[in-house]
Design an enzyme around this catalytic site. Structure first.
Site, mmCIF file in Angstrom:
data_model
loop_
_atom_site.group_PDB
_atom_site.id
_atom_site.type_symbol
_atom_site.label_atom_id
_atom_site.label_comp_id
_atom_site.label_asym_id
_atom_site.label_seq_id
_atom_site.Cartn_x
_atom_site.Cartn_y
_atom_site.Cartn_z
ATOM 1 N N ASN A 212 -5.548 25.742 10.647
ATOM 2 C CA ASN A 212 -5.360 26.660 9.518
ATOM 3 C C ASN A 212 -5.174 25.845 8.243
ATOM 4 O OD1 ASN A 212 -2.419 26.143 9.098
ATOM 5 N ND2 ASN A 212 -2.367 26.874 11.202
ATOM 6 N N ILE A 308 7.512 28.166 19.065
ATOM 7 C CA ILE A 308 8.504 27.076 18.999
ATOM 8 C C ILE A 308 9.834 27.593 18.459
ATOM 9 C CG2 ILE A 308 8.948 24.769 18.063
ATOM 10 C CD1 ILE A 308 5.843 24.517 17.802
HETATM 11 O O1 C5P Z 1 4.898 34.723 13.918
HETATM 12 P P1 C5P Z 1 4.694 33.832 12.738
HETATM 13 O O2 C5P Z 1 3.673 32.779 12.956
HETATM 14 O O3 C5P Z 1 4.472 34.561 11.446
HETATM 15 O O4 C5P Z 1 6.112 33.127 12.578
HETATM 16 C C1 C5P Z 1 6.315 32.150 11.618
HETATM 17 C C2 C5P Z 1 7.492 31.291 11.972
HETATM 18 O O5 C5P Z 1 7.534 31.008 13.361
HETATM 19 C C3 C5P Z 1 7.423 29.938 11.292
HETATM 20 O O6 C5P Z 1 8.746 29.461 11.099
HETATM 21 C C4 C5P Z 1 6.674 29.102 12.317
HETATM 22 O O7 C5P Z 1 6.953 27.723 12.144
HETATM 23 C C5 C5P Z 1 7.221 29.642 13.613
HETATM 24 N N1 C5P Z 1 6.266 29.619 14.727
HETATM 25 C C6 C5P Z 1 6.514 28.795 15.792
HETATM 26 N N2 C5P Z 1 5.662 28.778 16.871
HETATM 27 C C7 C5P Z 1 4.564 29.563 16.893
HETATM 28 C C8 C5P Z 1 4.306 30.427 15.805
HETATM 29 C C9 C5P Z 1 5.169 30.408 14.739
HETATM 30 O O8 C5P Z 1 7.508 28.084 15.769
HETATM 31 N N3 C5P Z 1 3.759 29.550 17.943
#
Ligand code: C5P
Length: 400
Positions: A212, A308
């Site tokens: 991305n 994560i």
């Molecule tokens: O669900 P979304 O991607 O919008 O969530 C954003 C938050 O979750 C950010 O803090 C991102 O670093 C974390 N995140 C994560 N692991 C993922 C997706 C998002 O830690 N697979």
């Protein structure tokens, strides 16, 4: 935030490595800033730099031998270990790390490390295979848990011709880490911080990946601000075109699963700021050879990546303050409120990425916490980082 270090002193332990010549430069750079160095040169270190050049630069005797009557008469080894504000080991060889991690004290350098009551900063330098060997990993983890700070090693070509992490940090990077370690008035002194930044890359085959547009700028600015405020900061970064902030320990990863493993290895942390734009999905299968064009578009099945942030929220070593980001293009705050509960974060920093925020230098964010929603004005990413660091310091003081 820059903290005054003039008038402070360090005990510099020089181990045996080709990078030892950079430690002479380090002494000069510190002297320019009014920081005095006193040096212990190990037997192996003396194979790379001479006591004479070191004595000329420090303006002091060089300490080499645990059992030297003259050295002991001038300054006993216990006193030597406590005479400075900070002990710096540069280059920190695998041998010195192993000795300190295991409490060995067979020579002057290891005895000083064991006897000191001052903080210790290590600048490791060794061959990449050595740095990545299980025993050095174990010693590094033990030392980190014991509160030893690290600067570097950096990635790059080594004197031995191999490539990878193992190069000693440059003198000015070590100076920055020393300045941080010596700044006893940093609001986040004693705090361990974990930051994730950048995109992740999910391979399809050896040449293609899903990723991305995250530039990593906001996360790098936050890691920099936290470290400047005195936090011991680990930055887990996806592939970006940014240099690691000085004094921050960087772990470079590519995929979401590597990022999760690096974050778990970095725990415990008091605060975690998850700014990375983790790919939500990855190709179910990453092929070992390039997918060929044969007239049909390939069927690519995606599977979900681990979350994560959510996993850290459930972790046995959950950080005291867990902060997520929410990049949205619409209903920014409503989505952030839902995300905070769903993922188990303490704060969600919501931002609208419908404009040119991704890759740009400015950001407009809303801080969503149990206390409600704070709307911050449009500002630079550096200012967002500074303001967030101040809020983090306030929050951690309140929950200490
Ligand atoms: O669900 P979304 O991607 O919008 O969530 C954003 C938050 O979750 C950010 O803090 C991102 O670093 C974390 N995140 C994560 N692991 C993922 C997706 C998002 O830690 N697979």
């Amino acid at each position: 935030m820059v903290f005054p270090v003039r008038g402070k002193s360090i005990l510099l332990i020089i181990g045996g490595g080709i990078a030892a010549y950079k430690s002479l430069e380090l002494v000069r750079r510190l002297a320019e800033r009014g920081v005095k160095s006193r040096a212990i040169l190990t037997r192996a270190g003396a194979e790379f730099v001479t006591p004479l050049s070191l004595a000329s630069l420090t303006g002091d005797q060089v300490y080499q031998d645990l059992f030297s009557l003259t050295d002991e008469a001038r300054m006993g080894h216990i006193e030597l270990s406590r005479s400075a504000d900070l002990v710096v080991v540069a280059p920190a060889t695998a041998d010195l790390m192993a000795k300190m991690a295991n409490g060995l004290a067979g020579d002057l350098a290891s005895t000083a490390l064991l006897a000191t009551d001052k903080p210790v900063l290590m600048a490791p330098a060794m061959n990449v295979r050595m740095w990545e060997s299980p025993s050095v990993r174990r010693n590094f983890e033990t030392l980190t848990r014991d509160g030893v700070r690290f600067v570097g090693p950096n990635d790059g070509e080594m004197a031995c011709g191999e490539f990878g992490p193992g190069r000693m940090a440059e003198p000015l990077e070590i100076v920055a880490a020393i300045e941080r370690a010596l700044s006893d008035d940093g609001p986040l002194k004693g705090v361990r911080a974990l930051v994730t930044a950048g995109p992740t890359r999910e391979p399809l085959d050896p040449v293609r990946y899903i990723a991305n547009r995250s530039s990593g700028k906001q996360g790098y600015a936050i890691a920099d601000a936290l470290a400047r405020a005195g936090a011991e900061t680990i930055l887990v970064s996806g592939p970006v075109a940014l240099a690691a902030p000085a004094g921050v320990r960087i772990m470079r990863v590519a995929t979401a699963r590597e990022m999760l493993a690096a974050c778990e290895a970095a725990l415990p942390a008091d605060v975690a700021v998850m700014t990375a734009a983790v790919a939500d999905w990855r190709p179910e299968i990453a092929l070992n050879s390039k997918i060929k064009k044969n007239g049909d578009a390939p069927d690519i099945r995606l599977v979900e990546n681990p979350d994560i942030l959510a996993q850290l929220a459930r972790h046995a070593m959950r950080p005291r303050l867990l902060i997520g980001f929410a990049a949205e293009t619409d209903d920014v705050v409503a989505h952030a409120l839902a995300k905070r509960t769903r993922k188990g974060a303490d704060w969600i920093i919501a931002n609208d990425v419908s404009g040119d925020v991704m890759g740009g230098d400015r950001n407009r964010v809303h801080l969503v916490s149990a206390a409600g929603v704070e709307d911050w004005p449009d500002m630079t990413k550096t200012d967002v980082a500074a303001r967030m660091t101040a809020r983090i310091a306030r929050q951690l003081r309140g929950t200490a």
